[in-house]
Motif scaffolding. Structure first.
Motif, short mmCIF file in Angstrom:
data_model
loop_
_atom_site.label_atom_id
_atom_site.label_comp_id
_atom_site.label_asym_id
_atom_site.label_seq_id
_atom_site.Cartn_x
_atom_site.Cartn_y
_atom_site.Cartn_z
N GLU C 19 0.83 -1.21 0.00
CA GLU C 19 0.00 0.00 0.00
C GLU C 19 0.86 1.26 0.00
O GLU C 19 0.53 2.26 -0.66
CB GLU C 19 -0.95 0.00 1.21
N GLU C 20 1.97 1.19 0.74
CA GLU C 20 2.86 2.36 0.79
C GLU C 20 3.45 2.61 -0.60
O GLU C 20 3.52 3.76 -1.07
CB GLU C 20 3.95 2.12 1.85
N SER C 21 3.89 1.55 -1.27
CA SER C 21 4.47 1.71 -2.60
C SER C 21 3.43 2.21 -3.61
O SER C 21 3.69 3.13 -4.39
CB SER C 21 5.06 0.36 -3.07
N PHE C 22 2.25 1.61 -3.54
CA PHE C 22 1.16 2.03 -4.44
C PHE C 22 0.85 3.52 -4.25
O PHE C 22 0.60 4.25 -5.20
CB PHE C 22 -0.09 1.18 -4.14
N GLY C 23 0.89 3.95 -3.00
CA GLY C 23 0.61 5.35 -2.70
C GLY C 23 1.62 6.31 -3.32
O GLY C 23 1.32 7.49 -3.52
N ARG C 24 2.81 5.79 -3.61
CA ARG C 24 3.83 6.63 -4.24
C ARG C 24 3.73 6.63 -5.77
O ARG C 24 4.48 7.35 -6.43
CB ARG C 24 5.23 6.16 -3.83
N GLN C 25 2.82 5.83 -6.34
CA GLN C 25 2.66 5.82 -7.81
C GLN C 25 1.72 6.94 -8.22
O GLN C 25 0.50 6.78 -8.20
CB GLN C 25 2.10 4.47 -8.27
N SER C 71 0.68 -2.82 -12.95
CA SER C 71 0.87 -2.60 -11.51
C SER C 71 0.39 -3.79 -10.69
O SER C 71 1.03 -4.18 -9.70
CB SER C 71 0.13 -1.33 -11.05
N ALA C 72 -0.73 -4.39 -11.09
CA ALA C 72 -1.25 -5.55 -10.35
C ALA C 72 -0.24 -6.70 -10.39
O ALA C 72 0.02 -7.36 -9.37
CB ALA C 72 -2.59 -5.99 -10.93
N GLY C 73 0.35 -6.94 -11.55
CA GLY C 73 1.36 -8.00 -11.67
C GLY C 73 2.60 -7.67 -10.84
O GLY C 73 3.16 -8.53 -10.16
N GLY C 74 3.04 -6.43 -10.92
CA GLY C 74 4.23 -6.03 -10.18
C GLY C 74 4.05 -6.20 -8.67
O GLY C 74 4.93 -6.74 -7.97
N TYR C 75 2.89 -5.81 -8.17
CA TYR C 75 2.66 -5.95 -6.73
C TYR C 75 2.42 -7.40 -6.33
O TYR C 75 2.78 -7.81 -5.22
CB TYR C 75 1.52 -5.03 -6.27
N ALA C 76 1.84 -8.19 -7.21
CA ALA C 76 1.70 -9.63 -6.93
C ALA C 76 3.08 -10.25 -6.74
O ALA C 76 3.31 -11.03 -5.81
CB ALA C 76 0.94 -10.32 -8.07
N ALA C 77 4.01 -9.87 -7.62
CA ALA C 77 5.39 -10.36 -7.49
C ALA C 77 6.00 -9.90 -6.17
O ALA C 77 6.65 -10.66 -5.45
CB ALA C 77 6.24 -9.87 -8.66
N LEU C 78 5.77 -8.64 -5.84
CA LEU C 78 6.38 -8.05 -4.64
C LEU C 78 5.91 -8.72 -3.35
O LEU C 78 6.66 -8.79 -2.37
CB LEU C 78 6.06 -6.54 -4.61
N GLN D 55 5.74 6.24 -11.52
CA GLN D 55 5.62 5.06 -10.68
C GLN D 55 6.28 5.37 -9.32
O GLN D 55 6.61 6.54 -9.03
CB GLN D 55 6.22 3.81 -11.35
N GLN D 56 6.50 4.34 -8.50
CA GLN D 56 6.91 4.61 -7.13
C GLN D 56 8.33 5.16 -6.95
O GLN D 56 8.66 5.66 -5.88
CB GLN D 56 6.70 3.35 -6.27
N HIS D 57 9.16 5.09 -8.01
CA HIS D 57 10.51 5.65 -7.88
C HIS D 57 10.65 7.00 -8.58
O HIS D 57 11.76 7.52 -8.72
CB HIS D 57 11.55 4.68 -8.46
N GLY D 58 9.56 7.54 -9.06
CA GLY D 58 9.60 8.87 -9.65
C GLY D 58 9.84 8.89 -11.16
O GLY D 58 9.85 9.96 -11.77
N TYR D 59 10.05 7.70 -11.75
CA TYR D 59 10.18 7.66 -13.21
C TYR D 59 8.79 7.60 -13.84
O TYR D 59 7.81 7.26 -13.17
CB TYR D 59 10.98 6.42 -13.65
#
Lengths: 152, 152, 152, 152
Positions: C19-25, C71-78, D55-59
């Motif tokens: 959730e924290e990472s998603f919030g930064r997107q 994004s859904a795939g990326g977070y599933a991996a994470l 995305q979450q790293h600013g790119y």
């Protein structure tokens, strides 16, 4: 269309390494494919058309087209690796643009980006006639991973 | 893992049509591949592992894996077409998930969406051992186009 | 169609991290997308249909569909990585199966294979109507790479 | 790197048709993307980097990168169609080669093969800095289908 013979070859050590690995690919020999150019970041593989490699309409089978495209990309990546590394295909995508007609098909693998872990190649396959006509019959993109150390 | 033998077969006319077309694919015979299941919207093709289909480390070559996956998807699409139609692969993408080890590889093509012009299939390839172990070694997605009228 | 609410959630630490990472997107907020399920190896993201996310015929744009699928795939991996790791998309392929109609689109990313370096995910996107109808509108496959250490 | 301004533009009727369609894409306006070149079989779309597309790293988010790449390819295909036709994306595959850094990203869609029903495009996305540096950040391949008659 460019003339592959005009392109610069990779050094003899790199060529020997690629040729040795290609020689161990049972499938390439079984299909009748041969390496025709080993440049730095670019490899060509030719497959003569014959009944053993066709689909149901007599054209070269997409699977045979893909097989030589996949190998051409893999070896193109390998030309840029240190000596002890191997390469594995992660994935590829290929569009079959036209029936693979002609006396032979020629796959050209070209490195688009070479990273520490991953390499991305462009894959092109041409249908070629003996009198010289060349037509793009497939176009693709491939991701490969470098594997350190010998893997035999 | 599911048991393919428990799945329902397509009708005899459809099966005959697929088998006849498969029989005309020179590459499939040359590789030693055979049709093992023809269901409605789902086709299985098996390729026994042998030196003629390997890459440089002795596993089944990604090109051979892709070839039977491409054919399995194409025939899965064809099971849903009217009698006079043919199918051509537009493109496919495949991830090689693990070395294709085992006594044979089995490709499963499944129709995901069948439209008037285009069909999308899921492609799965398993490495299978004689004692029954099955492992997913490749996973892909394929787009096919329906071509009306006979194409011989 | 399955009911996402019946699926098990990932632990609170994993959920907080996602959730924290998603919030930064910035893009996800700008599109109006929100995380609706964080399971182990499976993440759902919902995007309400509104004029800001459409293509020229008023359906949800393939780019918006792809953005939430990616994004859904990326977070599933994470969800399967150790705490200090990040994930980057290497590549993906997506088939747009039907116009993305409905009151919202829902992307489901599911890990198909999780390796030391690479993860492969399946991507599905559904068009969903408020009264509950769900239709698969896109299907894809994604390769991701794990990046160790913080990357801010 | 080539200079897009040196390329020939499509005729005024084609440009008007593309601009009108682009204007109806709510997503493009919402992201802040704009059409910067309409050539015959080649379209450029630029997206300025700003927090709303990251995305979450600013790119720039892969989803935003893909969205403009998809639109650039679609409009490149449309430049070659008769007036009353529309275009739909069948599928695309994109490799994210490098973080999409820069002051803006520029997508270039180029028709590789234009058939009666299907068109195949190459997709390239560059990260561009204001002082002129250009770096390839994504590379892809796209299949599109022509839809006859107005589709509003």
């Amino acid at each position: 269309m460019e003339d592959p013979t005009r392109q610069e070859q990779a050094g003899p050590a790199v060529r020997a390494r690629i040729e040795e690995s290609f020689g161990r690919q049972g499938l390439m020999a079984h299909l009748g494919a041969r390496l025709t150019h080993i440049g730095t970041g670019r490899v060509h593989i030719v497959l003569p058309a014959r009944p053993e490699v066709t689909q149901q309409h007599g054209y070269v089978h997409a699977g045979a087209t893909s097989a030589i495209a996949d190998s051409a990309g893999g070896y193109a990546a390998l030309t840029l690796f240190p000596e002890d590394c191997e390469v594995l295909t992660v994935e590829y995508k290929i569009n079959l643009l036209a029936p693979a007609a002609g006396d032979r098909v020629e796959a050209v693998g070209t490195v688009l980006r070479s990273g520490r872990t991953l390499t991305v190649c462009q894959l092109e396959v041409y249908g070629v006639r003996d009198h010289g006509e060349r037509k793009l019959v497939a176009n693709g993109q491939q991701t490969l991973i470098r594997v350190d150390g010998p893997r035999r």
